[in-house]
Design a protein around this motif. Structure first.
Motif, PDB file in Angstrom:
ATOM      1  N   ILE A   1       0.848  -1.273   0.032  1.00  0.00           N
ATOM      2  CA  ILE A   1      -0.034  -0.102   0.008  1.00  0.00           C
ATOM      3  C   ILE A   1       1.019   1.192   0.202  1.00  0.00           C
ATOM      4  CG2 ILE A   1      -2.124   1.178   1.246  1.00  0.00           C
ATOM      5  CD1 ILE A   1      -2.631  -1.284   2.582  1.00  0.00           C
TER       6      ILE A   1
ATOM      7  N   GLY B   1       7.543   1.945  -0.948  1.00  0.00           N
ATOM      8  CA  GLY B   1       6.626   0.961  -1.501  1.00  0.00           C
ATOM      9  C   GLY B   1       7.339   0.462  -2.922  1.00  0.00           C
TER      10      GLY B   1
ATOM     11  N   ARG C   1       2.961  12.569  -9.485  1.00  0.00           N
ATOM     12  CA  ARG C   1       2.471  13.383  -8.662  1.00  0.00           C
ATOM     13  C   ARG C   1       3.347  14.096  -7.891  1.00  0.00           C
ATOM     14  NH1 ARG C   1       4.736  11.234  -5.169  1.00  0.00           N
ATOM     15  NH2 ARG C   1       4.594   9.239  -3.968  1.00  0.00           N
TER      16      ARG C   1
ATOM     17  N   LYS D   1       5.234  15.393  -4.385  1.00  0.00           N
ATOM     18  CA  LYS D   1       5.291  14.965  -2.705  1.00  0.00           C
ATOM     19  C   LYS D   1       6.012  15.906  -2.060  1.00  0.00           C
ATOM     20  CE  LYS D   1       5.964  12.674   1.131  1.00  0.00           C
ATOM     21  NZ  LYS D   1       6.380  13.917   1.993  1.00  0.00           N
ATOM     22  N   ILE D   2       5.704  16.501  -1.048  1.00  0.00           N
ATOM     23  CA  ILE D   2       6.333  17.734  -0.317  1.00  0.00           C
ATOM     24  C   ILE D   2       7.635  17.110   0.493  1.00  0.00           C
ATOM     25  CG2 ILE D   2       6.024  19.507   1.381  1.00  0.00           C
ATOM     26  CD1 ILE D   2       2.923  19.054   0.713  1.00  0.00           C
TER      27      ILE D   2
ATOM     28  N   ALA E   1      16.395  16.039  -1.344  1.00  0.00           N
ATOM     29  CA  ALA E   1      17.603  15.739  -1.175  1.00  0.00           C
ATOM     30  C   ALA E   1      17.727  14.084  -1.123  1.00  0.00           C
ATOM     31  CB  ALA E   1      18.281  16.410  -0.091  1.00  0.00           C
TER      32      ALA E   1
ATOM     33  N   TYR F   1      -6.281   4.230  -6.403  1.00  0.00           N
ATOM     34  CA  TYR F   1      -6.740   3.342  -5.429  1.00  0.00           C
ATOM     35  C   TYR F   1      -6.468   3.647  -4.035  1.00  0.00           C
ATOM     36  CZ  TYR F   1      -8.472  -1.360  -3.926  1.00  0.00           C
ATOM     37  OH  TYR F   1      -9.197  -2.194  -3.134  1.00  0.00           O
TER      38      TYR F   1
ATOM     39  N   ALA G   1       3.158   0.917   3.312  1.00  0.00           N
ATOM     40  CA  ALA G   1       4.227   1.977   3.032  1.00  0.00           C
ATOM     41  C   ALA G   1       3.589   3.397   2.634  1.00  0.00           C
ATOM     42  CB  ALA G   1       4.974   1.462   1.928  1.00  0.00           C
TER      43      ALA G   1
ATOM     44  N   SER H   1      -2.658   5.959   7.539  1.00  0.00           N
ATOM     45  CA  SER H   1      -4.059   5.665   8.115  1.00  0.00           C
ATOM     46  C   SER H   1      -4.223   4.127   8.343  1.00  0.00           C
ATOM     47  CB  SER H   1      -5.083   6.291   7.035  1.00  0.00           C
ATOM     48  OG  SER H   1      -4.858   5.427   5.917  1.00  0.00           O
TER      49      SER H   1
ATOM     50  N   TYR I   1      12.504  22.943   8.822  1.00  0.00           N
ATOM     51  CA  TYR I   1      12.132  21.832   9.553  1.00  0.00           C
ATOM     52  C   TYR I   1      11.969  22.250  10.715  1.00  0.00           C
ATOM     53  CZ  TYR I   1      14.247  19.103   5.504  1.00  0.00           C
ATOM     54  OH  TYR I   1      14.386  18.275   4.401  1.00  0.00           O
TER      55      TYR I   1
ATOM     56  N   ALA J   1       4.105  19.164   5.460  1.00  0.00           N
ATOM     57  CA  ALA J   1       3.767  17.668   5.455  1.00  0.00           C
ATOM     58  C   ALA J   1       4.442  17.389   6.953  1.00  0.00           C
ATOM     59  CB  ALA J   1       4.283  16.844   4.611  1.00  0.00           C
TER      60      ALA J   1
ATOM     61  N   ILE K   1       6.256  14.893   9.878  1.00  0.00           N
ATOM     62  CA  ILE K   1       7.338  13.820   9.831  1.00  0.00           C
ATOM     63  C   ILE K   1       7.297  13.143  11.044  1.00  0.00           C
ATOM     64  CG2 ILE K   1       9.803  13.938  10.418  1.00  0.00           C
ATOM     65  CD1 ILE K   1      10.070  16.417   8.326  1.00  0.00           C
TER      66      ILE K   1
ATOM     67  N   VAL L   1       6.764  -0.181   6.445  1.00  0.00           N
ATOM     68  CA  VAL L   1       8.109   0.242   5.764  1.00  0.00           C
ATOM     69  C   VAL L   1       7.865   1.744   5.751  1.00  0.00           C
ATOM     70  CG1 VAL L   1       9.569  -0.061   3.941  1.00  0.00           C
ATOM     71  CG2 VAL L   1       8.170  -1.908   4.699  1.00  0.00           C
TER      72      VAL L   1
ATOM     73  N   GLY M   1      15.332  15.237   9.868  1.00  0.00           N
ATOM     74  CA  GLY M   1      14.235  14.875   9.116  1.00  0.00           C
ATOM     75  C   GLY M   1      14.091  14.241   7.881  1.00  0.00           C
TER      76      GLY M   1
HETATM   77  C1  LIG Z   1       8.593  18.906   3.653  1.00  0.00           C
HETATM   78  C2  LIG Z   1       9.554  17.677   4.073  1.00  0.00           C
HETATM   79  C3  LIG Z   1      10.929  17.691   3.583  1.00  0.00           C
HETATM   80  C4  LIG Z   1      11.633  16.512   3.245  1.00  0.00           C
HETATM   81  N1  LIG Z   1      12.799  16.555   2.682  1.00  0.00           N
HETATM   82  C5  LIG Z   1      13.438  15.296   2.729  1.00  0.00           C
HETATM   83  C6  LIG Z   1      15.051  15.447   2.070  1.00  0.00           C
HETATM   84  O1  LIG Z   1      15.437  16.507   1.573  1.00  0.00           O
HETATM   85  N2  LIG Z   1      15.467  14.182   2.197  1.00  0.00           N
HETATM   86  C7  LIG Z   1      15.038  13.014   2.614  1.00  0.00           C
HETATM   87  O2  LIG Z   1      15.862  12.031   2.732  1.00  0.00           O
HETATM   88  N3  LIG Z   1      13.815  12.996   3.386  1.00  0.00           N
HETATM   89  C8  LIG Z   1      13.214  14.259   3.273  1.00  0.00           C
HETATM   90  N4  LIG Z   1      11.908  14.001   3.965  1.00  0.00           N
HETATM   91  C9  LIG Z   1      11.296  12.872   4.170  1.00  0.00           C
HETATM   92  C10 LIG Z   1      11.084  12.086   3.080  1.00  0.00           C
HETATM   93  O3  LIG Z   1       9.865  12.788   2.221  1.00  0.00           O
HETATM   94  C11 LIG Z   1      10.237  10.673   3.477  1.00  0.00           C
HETATM   95  O4  LIG Z   1      10.969  10.162   4.278  1.00  0.00           O
HETATM   96  C12 LIG Z   1      10.045   9.735   2.203  1.00  0.00           C
HETATM   97  O5  LIG Z   1       8.889  10.283   1.379  1.00  0.00           O
HETATM   98  C13 LIG Z   1       9.395   8.459   2.588  1.00  0.00           C
HETATM   99  O6  LIG Z   1       8.825   7.605   1.632  1.00  0.00           O
HETATM  100  P1  LIG Z   1       7.602   6.794   2.193  1.00  0.00           P
HETATM  101  O7  LIG Z   1       7.718   5.969   0.634  1.00  0.00           O
HETATM  102  O8  LIG Z   1       7.733   5.908   3.293  1.00  0.00           O
HETATM  103  O9  LIG Z   1       6.477   7.637   1.923  1.00  0.00           O
HETATM  104  P2  LIG Z   1       5.787   8.526   1.024  1.00  0.00           P
HETATM  105  O10 LIG Z   1       6.747   9.317   0.136  1.00  0.00           O
HETATM  106  O11 LIG Z   1       4.993   9.644   1.915  1.00  0.00           O
HETATM  107  O12 LIG Z   1       4.772   7.901  -0.090  1.00  0.00           O
HETATM  108  C14 LIG Z   1       3.623   7.276   0.725  1.00  0.00           C
HETATM  109  C15 LIG Z   1       2.683   6.892  -0.708  1.00  0.00           C
HETATM  110  O13 LIG Z   1       1.565   6.172   0.200  1.00  0.00           O
HETATM  111  C16 LIG Z   1       0.402   6.842  -0.719  1.00  0.00           C
HETATM  112  N5  LIG Z   1      -0.837   6.572   0.171  1.00  0.00           N
HETATM  113  C17 LIG Z   1      -0.946   7.176   1.155  1.00  0.00           C
HETATM  114  N6  LIG Z   1      -2.168   6.863   1.920  1.00  0.00           N
HETATM  115  C18 LIG Z   1      -2.715   5.711   1.012  1.00  0.00           C
HETATM  116  C19 LIG Z   1      -3.726   4.895   0.867  1.00  0.00           C
HETATM  117  N7  LIG Z   1      -4.798   4.759   1.777  1.00  0.00           N
HETATM  118  N8  LIG Z   1      -4.005   3.921  -0.116  1.00  0.00           N
HETATM  119  C20 LIG Z   1      -3.113   3.858  -0.999  1.00  0.00           C
HETATM  120  N9  LIG Z   1      -1.964   4.855  -1.170  1.00  0.00           N
HETATM  121  C21 LIG Z   1      -1.610   5.743  -0.125  1.00  0.00           C
HETATM  122  C22 LIG Z   1       0.777   8.042  -1.125  1.00  0.00           C
HETATM  123  O14 LIG Z   1      -0.088   8.900  -2.097  1.00  0.00           O
HETATM  124  C23 LIG Z   1       2.161   8.191  -1.450  1.00  0.00           C
HETATM  125  O15 LIG Z   1       2.372   7.804  -2.877  1.00  0.00           O
HETATM  126  C24 LIG Z   1      11.038  15.510   4.037  1.00  0.00           C
HETATM  127  C25 LIG Z   1       9.725  15.244   4.536  1.00  0.00           C
HETATM  128  C26 LIG Z   1       9.113  16.478   4.507  1.00  0.00           C
HETATM  129  C27 LIG Z   1       7.712  16.438   4.823  1.00  0.00           C
END
Ligand SMILES: Cc1cc2nc3c(=O)[nH]c(=O)nc-3n(C[C@H](O)[C@H](O)[C@H](O)COP(=O)(O)OP(=O)(O)OC[C@H]3O[C@@H](n4cnc5c(N)ncnc54)[C@H](O)[C@@H]3O)c2cc1C
Length: 422
Positions: A12, A18, A42, A44-45, A49, A129, A163, A169, A229, A271, A273, A289, A301
């Motif tokens: 997910i 993921g 799409r 993602k905030i 880096a 989805y 993920a 949620s 941050y 967003a 953290i 994950v 962060g």
């Molecule tokens: C402003 C900001 C700046 C950052 N800067 C950095 C940086 O420069 N370097 C760094 O290493 N880290 C940074 N981070 C952290 C980094 O963004 C995250 O660690 C990273 O995105 C984690 O990846 P993830 O796949 O776990 O989650 P995410 O990238 O959040 O991906 C989650 C995915 O799940 C999907 N999703 C959510 N809910 C559902 C659902 N119910 N059903 C289906 N899909 C769903 C979302 O649409 C998304 O595509 C930053 C964070 C923030 C908030």
């Protein structure tokens, strides 16, 4: 009635966690299903880096070469740090090491590349989805996964990988996370050609947000990303992010100078953290994950490198579980142990460091001041520890801790003298 297909693995969320997990699973012969609530490309905030630990995964996925060939990433070389008291160090990490600590890539580009790579390698992706409900059917030994939209079909899978990011949620609904994320970060892109900033990247640590910080990073299209941050343990509160972001842009001398009077700034986005790692990221037929499991460094962060590392560990664990036909939490526990060993234990040191910096910001001044004396090599070492290429315990080793302590004493004397002079 036609029997419902049962996937080996359903993931997910198609963020870096993921998609990377899906990619590594395909390399082991699986055809995982990825369910993603948005449609690619799409946004993602993020600060965009991608640090060194990510580079290994990007190379293995063949993405690094594409980024270079298509000029979609910007390597940081020239940049540095502005300490809480304004001590400024600018260096060139590439000239010192011949390798880059960071590549900046807009998440709108990178996340699509990651998921398309996972799909080309054999994963199945369903976009738009939004998973609403997951339930384990213990009679069948499968998860049943349902969408928010009633007209979308439900899916069945033996193993569920959660993920879905920092607000997760799904992990919440299953009871693995009970607290809200602890920190928050803003982002605003600044249009190419409208700002004054001259470097590739810069970290600025304004006194009012220590141990949080602000960062600029140049992108491949010459847009600039600015992030603020807000990390707990200091005086700045997460609920004040909007005010702090705008106040710093307007009034911090280094930030306002870097942006300049004619900059075209994107409206602030933010967003949450979730940092430090959750206590249990596994259960029967289940792994959590990336951000959903709080895999963000409490000091920086940053979490992309940990999301990708954990994704690989998750794929290895799932493969072993199928080899052993054992999907119990007792077996899957090895995933949690492995990521804790790889980087999770380091988060405890990061929390200590963040608390320490909040109490003694002069330590950060001492670091900038020592960089001025010792040059790029010192800065690169610091960068490696901050970004997880080296363990945080190195901060506390005599080689680094003693000179920093002396520098703190020297700066205290210097600051006192200038106070008297005023
Ligand atoms: C402003 C900001 C700046 C950052 N800067 C950095 C940086 O420069 N370097 C760094 O290493 N880290 C940074 N981070 C952290 C980094 O963004 C995250 O660690 C990273 O995105 C984690 O990846 P993830 O796949 O776990 O989650 P995410 O990238 O959040 O991906 C989650 C995915 O799940 C999907 N999703 C959510 N809910 C559902 C659902 N119910 N059903 C289906 N899909 C769903 C979302 O649409 C998304 O595509 C930053 C964070 C923030 C908030």
């Amino acid at each position: 009635m036609v029997d419902k297909k049962i996937y080996d693995v359903c993931i997910i969320g198609a963020g870096p966690a993921g998609s990377t997990c899906a990619f590594y699973l395909t390399q082991k012969g699986f055809k995982p299903l990825i369910l993603e609530k948005k449609e690619f490309p799409r946004d993602k905030i993020c600060g965009d880096a991608f640090t060194q630990r990510c580079h290994t995964h990007l190379e293995r996925m063949g993405i690094m070469q594409k980024l270079v060939d298509e000029n979609k990433g910007h390597w940081t070389a020239v940049g540095g740090l502005v300490s809480p008291s304004g001590i400024t160090y600018i260096g060139d990490s590439y000239a010192e090491t011949g390798s880059h600590l960071v590549i900046a890539v807009k998440r709108k580009i990178m996340d699509e590349m990651l998921v398309r790579t996972a799909v080309s390698a054999g994963s199945e992706l369903v976009e738009n989805y939004s998973v609403k409900e997951v339930r384990f059917d213990s009679n069948q030994g499968n998860w049943i996964i349902k969408s928010k939209q009633i007209d979308q079909e439900e899916y069945h899978a033996k193993i569920l990988v959660v993920a879905d990011g920092s607000s997760s949620s799904i992990a919440q609904s299953l009871g693995y996370i009970k607290e809200p994320p602890q920190a928050v970060c803003s982002r605003a892109y600044i249009k190419a050609g409208t700002y004054n900033f001259k470097y590739d990247g810069l970290t600025i640590i304004p006194m009012k947000i220590v141990p949080g910080y602000c960062a600029f990073m140049r992108e491949a299209d010459n847009d600039l990303v600015f992030c603020c941050y807000i990390i707990p343990f200091g005086e700045a509160k997460t609920e004040n992010l909007y005010h702090l972001h705008h106040d710093l842009i307007k009034n911090d001398p280094f930030i306002s100078e870097a942006i300049g009077p004619n900059a075209e700034l994107e409206q602030m986005k933010a967003a949450p953290i979730r940092f430090g790692g959750i206590n249990q990221s596994y259960d029967d037929h289940l792994l959590i994950v990336g951000d959903a499991a709080g895999m963000i460094d409490p000091l920086t962060g940053e979490g992309l490198q940990y999301a990708m590392d954990a994704a690989e560990i998750a794929a290895d664990t799932i493969s072993e579980a199928f080899q052993n036909s054992d999907f119990t939490k007792n077996f899957l526990k090895r995933y949690h142990k492995q990521w804790m060993k790889s980087f999770g234990k380091d988060f405890k040191w990061s929390i200590r460091m963040a608390r320490f910096c909040a109490k003694h910001p002069i330590f950060l001044d001492a670091f900038a001041s020592m960089s001025l004396k010792k040059g790029d090599k010192f800065m690169v070492e610091w960068g490696k520890i901050m970004t997880g290429s080296k363990k945080k315990i190195n901060f506390f080793m005599p080689k680094l801790a003693f000179p920093l302590a002396f520098e703190v004493l020297r700066l205290k004397r210097r600051f006192k003298k200038s106070e008297h002079a005023e």
